[in-house]
Design a protein around this motif. Structure first.
Motif, mmCIF file in Angstrom:
data_model
loop_
_atom_site.group_PDB
_atom_site.id
_atom_site.type_symbol
_atom_site.label_atom_id
_atom_site.label_comp_id
_atom_site.label_asym_id
_atom_site.label_seq_id
_atom_site.Cartn_x
_atom_site.Cartn_y
_atom_site.Cartn_z
ATOM 1 N N ASN A 80 0.816 -1.201 0.000
ATOM 2 C CA ASN A 80 0.000 0.000 0.000
ATOM 3 C C ASN A 80 0.856 1.260 0.000
ATOM 4 O O ASN A 80 0.345 2.350 0.172
ATOM 5 N N ALA A 81 2.135 1.071 -0.181
ATOM 6 C CA ALA A 81 3.030 2.227 -0.204
ATOM 7 C C ALA A 81 4.083 1.957 -1.254
ATOM 8 O O ALA A 81 5.130 1.385 -0.973
ATOM 9 N N THR A 82 3.803 2.392 -2.475
ATOM 10 C CA THR A 82 4.664 2.020 -3.587
ATOM 11 C C THR A 82 5.227 3.240 -4.300
ATOM 12 O O THR A 82 4.588 4.284 -4.365
ATOM 13 N N ALA A 83 6.437 3.062 -4.818
ATOM 14 C CA ALA A 83 7.085 4.135 -5.567
ATOM 15 C C ALA A 83 7.891 3.518 -6.703
ATOM 16 O O ALA A 83 8.566 2.505 -6.507
ATOM 17 N N PHE A 84 7.786 4.118 -7.862
ATOM 18 C CA PHE A 84 8.450 3.578 -9.032
ATOM 19 C C PHE A 84 9.185 4.636 -9.819
ATOM 20 O O PHE A 84 8.793 5.805 -9.826
ATOM 21 N N SER A 85 10.230 4.149 -10.472
ATOM 22 C CA SER A 85 11.028 4.970 -11.357
ATOM 23 C C SER A 85 10.786 4.471 -12.774
ATOM 24 O O SER A 85 10.971 3.290 -13.059
ATOM 25 N N ILE A 86 10.350 5.348 -13.641
ATOM 26 C CA ILE A 86 9.944 4.941 -14.978
ATOM 27 C C ILE A 86 10.708 5.747 -16.017
ATOM 28 O O ILE A 86 10.700 6.973 -15.989
ATOM 29 N N CYS A 87 11.365 5.034 -16.917
ATOM 30 C CA CYS A 87 12.105 5.729 -17.970
ATOM 31 C C CYS A 87 11.169 6.060 -19.126
ATOM 32 O O CYS A 87 10.490 5.176 -19.653
ATOM 33 N N ASP A 88 11.149 7.332 -19.508
ATOM 34 C CA ASP A 88 10.262 7.769 -20.577
ATOM 35 C C ASP A 88 10.703 7.244 -21.940
ATOM 36 O O ASP A 88 9.915 7.201 -22.869
ATOM 37 N N SER A 89 11.959 6.852 -22.014
ATOM 38 C CA SER A 89 12.449 6.425 -23.315
ATOM 39 C C SER A 89 12.343 4.915 -23.502
ATOM 40 O O SER A 89 11.649 4.443 -24.396
ATOM 41 N N CYS A 90 12.988 4.142 -22.618
ATOM 42 C CA CYS A 90 12.987 2.691 -22.812
ATOM 43 C C CYS A 90 11.876 2.032 -22.016
ATOM 44 O O CYS A 90 11.697 0.817 -22.079
ATOM 45 N N GLU A 91 11.137 2.806 -21.266
ATOM 46 C CA GLU A 91 10.013 2.317 -20.486
ATOM 47 C C GLU A 91 10.402 1.383 -19.330
ATOM 48 O O GLU A 91 9.542 0.732 -18.739
ATOM 49 N N VAL A 93 11.041 0.089 -15.820
ATOM 50 C CA VAL A 93 10.409 0.441 -14.552
ATOM 51 C C VAL A 93 11.131 -0.265 -13.421
ATOM 52 O O VAL A 93 11.370 -1.469 -13.498
ATOM 53 N N THR A 94 11.503 0.485 -12.402
ATOM 54 C CA THR A 94 12.074 -0.169 -11.228
ATOM 55 C C THR A 94 11.387 0.346 -9.976
ATOM 56 O O THR A 94 11.019 1.508 -9.881
ATOM 57 N N GLU A 95 11.214 -0.569 -9.047
ATOM 58 C CA GLU A 95 10.568 -0.187 -7.802
ATOM 59 C C GLU A 95 11.599 0.506 -6.922
ATOM 60 O O GLU A 95 12.719 0.035 -6.764
ATOM 61 N N ILE A 96 11.191 1.616 -6.365
ATOM 62 C CA ILE A 96 12.083 2.354 -5.479
ATOM 63 C C ILE A 96 11.850 1.879 -4.060
ATOM 64 O O ILE A 96 10.714 1.856 -3.590
ATOM 65 N N SER A 97 12.930 1.465 -3.406
ATOM 66 C CA SER A 97 12.731 1.170 -1.990
ATOM 67 C C SER A 97 13.728 2.016 -1.226
ATOM 68 O O SER A 97 14.906 1.712 -1.119
ATOM 69 N N ASN A 98 13.219 3.104 -0.752
ATOM 70 C CA ASN A 98 14.039 4.104 -0.103
ATOM 71 C C ASN A 98 13.371 4.460 1.217
ATOM 72 O O ASN A 98 12.345 5.130 1.247
ATOM 73 N N PRO A 99 13.940 3.956 2.309
ATOM 74 C CA PRO A 99 13.319 4.125 3.623
ATOM 75 C C PRO A 99 12.983 5.573 3.947
ATOM 76 O O PRO A 99 11.915 5.851 4.497
ATOM 77 N N LYS A 100 13.872 6.484 3.577
ATOM 78 C CA LYS A 100 13.618 7.896 3.871
ATOM 79 C C LYS A 100 12.357 8.364 3.154
ATOM 80 O O LYS A 100 11.492 9.012 3.743
ATOM 81 N N LEU A 121 3.400 6.370 -5.962
ATOM 82 C CA LEU A 121 4.197 7.451 -6.541
ATOM 83 C C LEU A 121 4.905 6.945 -7.785
ATOM 84 O O LEU A 121 5.544 5.903 -7.752
ATOM 85 N N GLU A 122 4.768 7.687 -8.862
ATOM 86 C CA GLU A 122 5.461 7.303 -10.091
ATOM 87 C C GLU A 122 6.320 8.469 -10.573
ATOM 88 O O GLU A 122 5.816 9.542 -10.869
ATOM 89 N N PHE B 108 14.186 14.705 -5.225
ATOM 90 C CA PHE B 108 14.490 13.311 -4.887
ATOM 91 C C PHE B 108 15.421 12.681 -5.916
ATOM 92 O O PHE B 108 15.295 12.862 -7.113
ATOM 93 N N GLN B 109 16.335 11.931 -5.385
ATOM 94 C CA GLN B 109 17.329 11.283 -6.225
ATOM 95 C C GLN B 109 17.455 9.849 -5.730
ATOM 96 O O GLN B 109 17.664 9.630 -4.533
ATOM 97 N N ASP B 110 17.330 8.897 -6.608
ATOM 98 C CA ASP B 110 17.408 7.529 -6.115
ATOM 99 C C ASP B 110 18.851 7.059 -5.995
ATOM 100 O O ASP B 110 19.794 7.797 -6.291
ATOM 101 N N GLU B 111 19.014 5.820 -5.577
ATOM 102 C CA GLU B 111 20.340 5.252 -5.314
ATOM 103 C C GLU B 111 21.253 5.364 -6.531
ATOM 104 O O GLU B 111 22.433 5.650 -6.416
ATOM 105 N N THR B 112 20.671 5.117 -7.697
ATOM 106 C CA THR B 112 21.474 5.109 -8.918
ATOM 107 C C THR B 112 21.810 6.522 -9.384
ATOM 108 O O THR B 112 22.513 6.703 -10.365
ATOM 109 N N GLY B 113 21.240 7.507 -8.706
ATOM 110 C CA GLY B 113 21.517 8.882 -9.104
ATOM 111 C C GLY B 113 20.576 9.379 -10.187
ATOM 112 O O GLY B 113 20.699 10.494 -10.669
#
Ligand SMILES: [Zn+2]
Ligand SMILES: [Zn+2]
Ligand SMILES: [Zn+2]
Ligand SMILES: [Zn+2]
Lengths: 132, 132
Positions: A80-91, A93-100, A121-122, B108-113
């Motif tokens: 219930n608490a998700t965050a993702f990093s999505i590349c606009d070019s190659c698409e 997607v990686t899940e962000i796990s950042n405690p802060k 969060l995307e 915000f900046q993830d681990e990979t920068g």
DNA sequence: ATAAATTTGTTATATTATAACAATGCGTAA
DNA sequence: TTACGCATTGTTATAATATAACAAATTTAT
């Protein structure tokens, strides 16, 4: 009857396996096509499995893409608490796990004092590979 | 020819007006039905107007609902950095404009920068009215 | 063992979104 | 001015995503 929470049905296992193997988010119908040999014949079977897996935190839905990824956080207890990093070019997607970050968002309180028990969060940008 | 960025076509004005008047997020097809008297007859006309209005930051898409809301931030210049509060019970949606939050996320900046030029955050919970 | 409840399978359909092409408008170069 | 190119709008058709409704099978309770 109380709900079973730690057992996956055959369909759920099949769908989860496909999603875990994938390197990119999978769409429901592409999952359907790739599991038809294994006995899953119709959309509701896929969507039910997806719903269940989401509730269990085994997978997440990328809302902006209508696609599904396996949770990489060792079976997300915090589905219930998700965050993702999505590349606009190659698409990618990686899940962000950042405690802060998750702490910050979990504790976020808006002006009205409303508190939240869930967020998604995307982030969008260019991944390292695509930025070069 | 360079793109006009500050002029709304008739269809865009009609669609924007409907969304601004609404108290809740509107779905594309409900917009279509309510503007058919005004000459908008087909989905692509609505979707094109929506796309344009989104790019201009006049409206935002609530991804988890496939619905559209007017921007309340005096025509969001930061339509690429959105945050919403969504009630799970009455489905009320309000745009969050919290400088601290947006600053935190923009930086915000993830681990990979990897850095991001866009994000969308959706918070879920019970609004005041529904919590009682 | 039987009835009730839940889960799974199946058919059909609803909802959301875009492709493809035609018609129209609009700026510009001859 | 006209006619050509280009962008926008209209229109038809269809693709992609998701759920309703009910039947069959399985599980659970009595
Ligand atoms: Zn996860
Ligand atoms: Zn990339
Ligand atoms: Zn806004
Ligand atoms: Zn509410």
């Amino acid at each position: 009857m109380t709900q079973k929470i730690d057992f996956l049905s055959k369909n759920q296992q099949i769908v989860l396996e496909i999603i875990e193997k994938a390197k990119e988010p999978l769409k429901a119908y592409s999952i359907l096509f790739s599991v038809q040999k294994r006995g899953i014949k119709a959309p509701p079977q896929v969507y039910r499995a997806l719903d269940r897996l989401i509730k269990l935190g085994k997978i997440h839905k990328i809302e902006s893409k209508n696609a599904f990824v396996a949770c990489k956080n060792d079976s997300c207890t915090i589905s219930n608490a998700t965050a993702f990093s999505i590349c606009d070019s190659c698409e990618m997607v990686t899940e962000i796990s950042n405690p802060k970050l998750s702490k910050y968002l979990a504790n976020f309180q808006d002006e009205t004092g409303m508190r939240y028990n869930k967020y998604n969060l995307e982030f969008f940008g260019l991944c390292k590979k695509c930025k070069k």
